[in-house]
Every structure is written in structure tokens, then in C-alpha cells.
Scaffold this motif. Structure first.
Motif, PDB file in Angstrom:
ATOM      1  N   ASN A  22      45.690   7.201  58.376  1.00  0.00           N
ATOM      2  CA  ASN A  22      45.641   5.992  59.067  1.00  0.00           C
ATOM      3  C   ASN A  22      44.819   6.095  60.029  1.00  0.00           C
ATOM      4  OD1 ASN A  22      47.010   2.812  58.191  1.00  0.00           O
ATOM      5  ND2 ASN A  22      48.896   4.356  58.219  1.00  0.00           N
ATOM      6  N   SER A  23      44.458   7.305  60.205  1.00  0.00           N
ATOM      7  CA  SER A  23      44.181   8.005  61.702  1.00  0.00           C
ATOM      8  C   SER A  23      42.656   9.029  61.436  1.00  0.00           C
ATOM      9  CB  SER A  23      44.584   7.608  63.129  1.00  0.00           C
ATOM     10  OG  SER A  23      45.473   9.110  62.862  1.00  0.00           O
ATOM     11  N   ALA A  24      41.884   9.156  62.636  1.00  0.00           N
ATOM     12  CA  ALA A  24      40.706  10.371  62.065  1.00  0.00           C
ATOM     13  C   ALA A  24      41.388  11.531  62.711  1.00  0.00           C
ATOM     14  CB  ALA A  24      39.645  10.251  63.057  1.00  0.00           C
ATOM     15  N   GLU A  25      42.812  11.813  64.120  1.00  0.00           N
ATOM     16  CA  GLU A  25      43.608  12.339  64.211  1.00  0.00           C
ATOM     17  C   GLU A  25      44.630  12.584  62.543  1.00  0.00           C
ATOM     18  OE1 GLU A  25      47.237  12.532  67.227  1.00  0.00           O
ATOM     19  OE2 GLU A  25      45.692  11.519  68.199  1.00  0.00           O
ATOM     20  N   ALA A  26      44.964  11.930  62.471  1.00  0.00           N
ATOM     21  CA  ALA A  26      45.596  12.376  60.923  1.00  0.00           C
ATOM     22  C   ALA A  26      44.952  13.043  59.772  1.00  0.00           C
ATOM     23  CB  ALA A  26      46.436  11.181  60.488  1.00  0.00           C
ATOM     24  N   LEU A  27      43.768  12.326  59.902  1.00  0.00           N
ATOM     25  CA  LEU A  27      43.491  13.227  58.838  1.00  0.00           C
ATOM     26  C   LEU A  27      43.082  14.829  59.276  1.00  0.00           C
ATOM     27  CD1 LEU A  27      40.544  10.747  57.395  1.00  0.00           C
ATOM     28  CD2 LEU A  27      41.087  13.100  56.578  1.00  0.00           C
ATOM     29  N   TRP A  28      42.268  14.886  60.263  1.00  0.00           N
ATOM     30  CA  TRP A  28      41.779  15.664  61.157  1.00  0.00           C
ATOM     31  C   TRP A  28      42.993  17.332  61.086  1.00  0.00           C
ATOM     32  CZ3 TRP A  28      38.230  19.245  61.785  1.00  0.00           C
ATOM     33  CH2 TRP A  28      37.931  19.853  62.379  1.00  0.00           C
ATOM     34  N   ALA A  29      44.650  16.202  61.363  1.00  0.00           N
ATOM     35  CA  ALA A  29      45.258  17.217  61.217  1.00  0.00           C
ATOM     36  C   ALA A  29      45.889  18.161  59.493  1.00  0.00           C
ATOM     37  CB  ALA A  29      46.373  17.021  61.823  1.00  0.00           C
ATOM     38  N   MET A  30      45.720  17.137  58.689  1.00  0.00           N
ATOM     39  CA  MET A  30      45.838  17.553  57.619  1.00  0.00           C
ATOM     40  C   MET A  30      44.474  18.203  56.789  1.00  0.00           C
ATOM     41  SD  MET A  30      44.773  14.739  53.909  1.00  0.00           S
ATOM     42  CE  MET A  30      43.289  14.382  54.443  1.00  0.00           C
ATOM     43  N   ILE A  31      42.788  18.347  57.815  1.00  0.00           N
ATOM     44  CA  ILE A  31      42.789  19.065  57.059  1.00  0.00           C
ATOM     45  C   ILE A  31      42.270  20.559  58.299  1.00  0.00           C
ATOM     46  CG2 ILE A  31      39.601  19.745  57.877  1.00  0.00           C
ATOM     47  CD1 ILE A  31      39.405  16.624  57.858  1.00  0.00           C
ATOM     48  N   GLU A  32      43.113  20.558  58.885  1.00  0.00           N
ATOM     49  CA  GLU A  32      43.369  21.311  60.067  1.00  0.00           C
ATOM     50  C   GLU A  32      44.673  22.425  58.790  1.00  0.00           C
ATOM     51  OE1 GLU A  32      43.922  20.747  63.918  1.00  0.00           O
ATOM     52  OE2 GLU A  32      42.811  22.034  64.402  1.00  0.00           O
ATOM     53  N   ARG A  33      45.472  21.893  58.267  1.00  0.00           N
ATOM     54  CA  ARG A  33      46.331  22.215  58.063  1.00  0.00           C
ATOM     55  C   ARG A  33      46.084  23.003  56.567  1.00  0.00           C
ATOM     56  NH1 ARG A  33      49.525  17.597  57.865  1.00  0.00           N
ATOM     57  NH2 ARG A  33      48.942  17.603  55.123  1.00  0.00           N
ATOM     58  N   LEU A  34      44.675  21.972  55.718  1.00  0.00           N
ATOM     59  CA  LEU A  34      44.550  23.051  54.688  1.00  0.00           C
ATOM     60  C   LEU A  34      43.493  23.901  54.815  1.00  0.00           C
ATOM     61  CD1 LEU A  34      43.916  19.256  53.023  1.00  0.00           C
ATOM     62  CD2 LEU A  34      45.651  20.930  52.034  1.00  0.00           C
ATOM     63  N   MET A  35      43.086  24.185  56.174  1.00  0.00           N
ATOM     64  CA  MET A  35      41.846  25.317  56.143  1.00  0.00           C
ATOM     65  C   MET A  35      42.592  26.515  56.442  1.00  0.00           C
ATOM     66  SD  MET A  35      38.754  23.727  58.103  1.00  0.00           S
ATOM     67  CE  MET A  35      39.448  23.481  59.918  1.00  0.00           C
ATOM     68  N   ASP A  36      44.215  26.447  56.891  1.00  0.00           N
ATOM     69  CA  ASP A  36      44.929  27.478  57.125  1.00  0.00           C
ATOM     70  C   ASP A  36      45.400  28.343  55.994  1.00  0.00           C
ATOM     71  OD1 ASP A  36      44.347  27.515  59.765  1.00  0.00           O
ATOM     72  OD2 ASP A  36      46.407  26.229  60.258  1.00  0.00           O
ATOM     73  N   GLU A  37      45.416  27.470  54.362  1.00  0.00           N
ATOM     74  CA  GLU A  37      45.999  28.005  53.765  1.00  0.00           C
ATOM     75  C   GLU A  37      45.384  28.795  52.691  1.00  0.00           C
ATOM     76  OE1 GLU A  37      47.375  24.203  51.314  1.00  0.00           O
ATOM     77  OE2 GLU A  37      49.350  23.674  52.563  1.00  0.00           O
ATOM     78  N   SER A  43      35.795  18.039  51.794  1.00  0.00           N
ATOM     79  CA  SER A  43      35.913  18.291  50.884  1.00  0.00           C
ATOM     80  C   SER A  43      34.778  19.702  51.352  1.00  0.00           C
ATOM     81  CB  SER A  43      35.874  18.720  49.438  1.00  0.00           C
ATOM     82  OG  SER A  43      37.002  17.409  49.581  1.00  0.00           O
ATOM     83  N   ASP A  44      32.834  18.865  50.695  1.00  0.00           N
ATOM     84  CA  ASP A  44      31.740  19.524  51.665  1.00  0.00           C
ATOM     85  C   ASP A  44      31.800  19.963  52.744  1.00  0.00           C
ATOM     86  OD1 ASP A  44      31.664  18.848  48.429  1.00  0.00           O
ATOM     87  OD2 ASP A  44      30.266  17.592  49.359  1.00  0.00           O
ATOM     88  N   GLU A  45      32.290  19.594  53.819  1.00  0.00           N
ATOM     89  CA  GLU A  45      31.855  20.048  55.014  1.00  0.00           C
ATOM     90  C   GLU A  45      32.956  20.977  56.115  1.00  0.00           C
ATOM     91  OE1 GLU A  45      30.058  20.223  58.886  1.00  0.00           O
ATOM     92  OE2 GLU A  45      29.920  18.691  57.017  1.00  0.00           O
TER      93      GLU A  45
END
Length: 75
Positions: free
Chosen positions: A60-75, A42-44
Motif C-alpha cells: 500500500n505504500s513505499a514505506e510498507a514495501l521497504w519494511a517488507m524488503i528489510e524484513r526479508l533481507m534479514d531472514e 527480487s532482482d534488485e
């Protein structure tokens, strides 16, 4: 993604986050790690992670986490 890997390595430096896809399934990350991750992400990345996104598949993985972050940044 590099910043995310750095955050993860602070939690568990012994894990190969480029290949590991079982961070939750193998109990590498515990509930305290998840809370720390949510705060750090959230901070970064200036995103809010809603409760509905706090599911094993997203952590479960860095890749899954990154996909979620990208999705949330696009919202």
C-alpha cells in the motif's frame, strides 16, 4: 529505499511515493504492477517474496514495501 522509489517511479511516475499510503486501496497499483514489482525487487535486493507476503498491507505504500524488503533481507 532510493532504489525502491526508482522502481516504483518506472511504473507510475505521477505518484508521490513519499506520501502515498493507498497504492492498493486506490487501485494505483494493479496485479500486473505487483508482479513487476515482485520481479524487480527480487532482482534488485536479492530477496524472495513468498506468497504469504503478497498482501495489500505490504504494497500500500513505499514505506510498507521497504519494511517488507528489510524484513526479508534479514531472514
Amino acid at each position: 529505499m532510493e532504489q525502491l522509489i526508482e522502481i516504483l517511479q518506472e511504473l507510475h511516475p505521477e505518484v508521490d511515493y513519499d506520501t502515498c499510503t493507498t497504492l492498493i486501496d486506490d487501485k494505483i497499483l494493479d496485479s500486473f504492477d505487483i508482479v513487476t514489482l515482485i520481479t524487480e525487487v527480487s532482482d534488485e535486493f536479492d530477496v524472495r517474496i513468498p506468497a504469504s507476503e503478497i498482501i495489500p498491507e505490504n504494497f500500500n505504500s513505499a514505506e510498507a514495501l521497504w519494511a517488507m524488503i528489510e524484513r526479508l533481507m534479514d531472514e
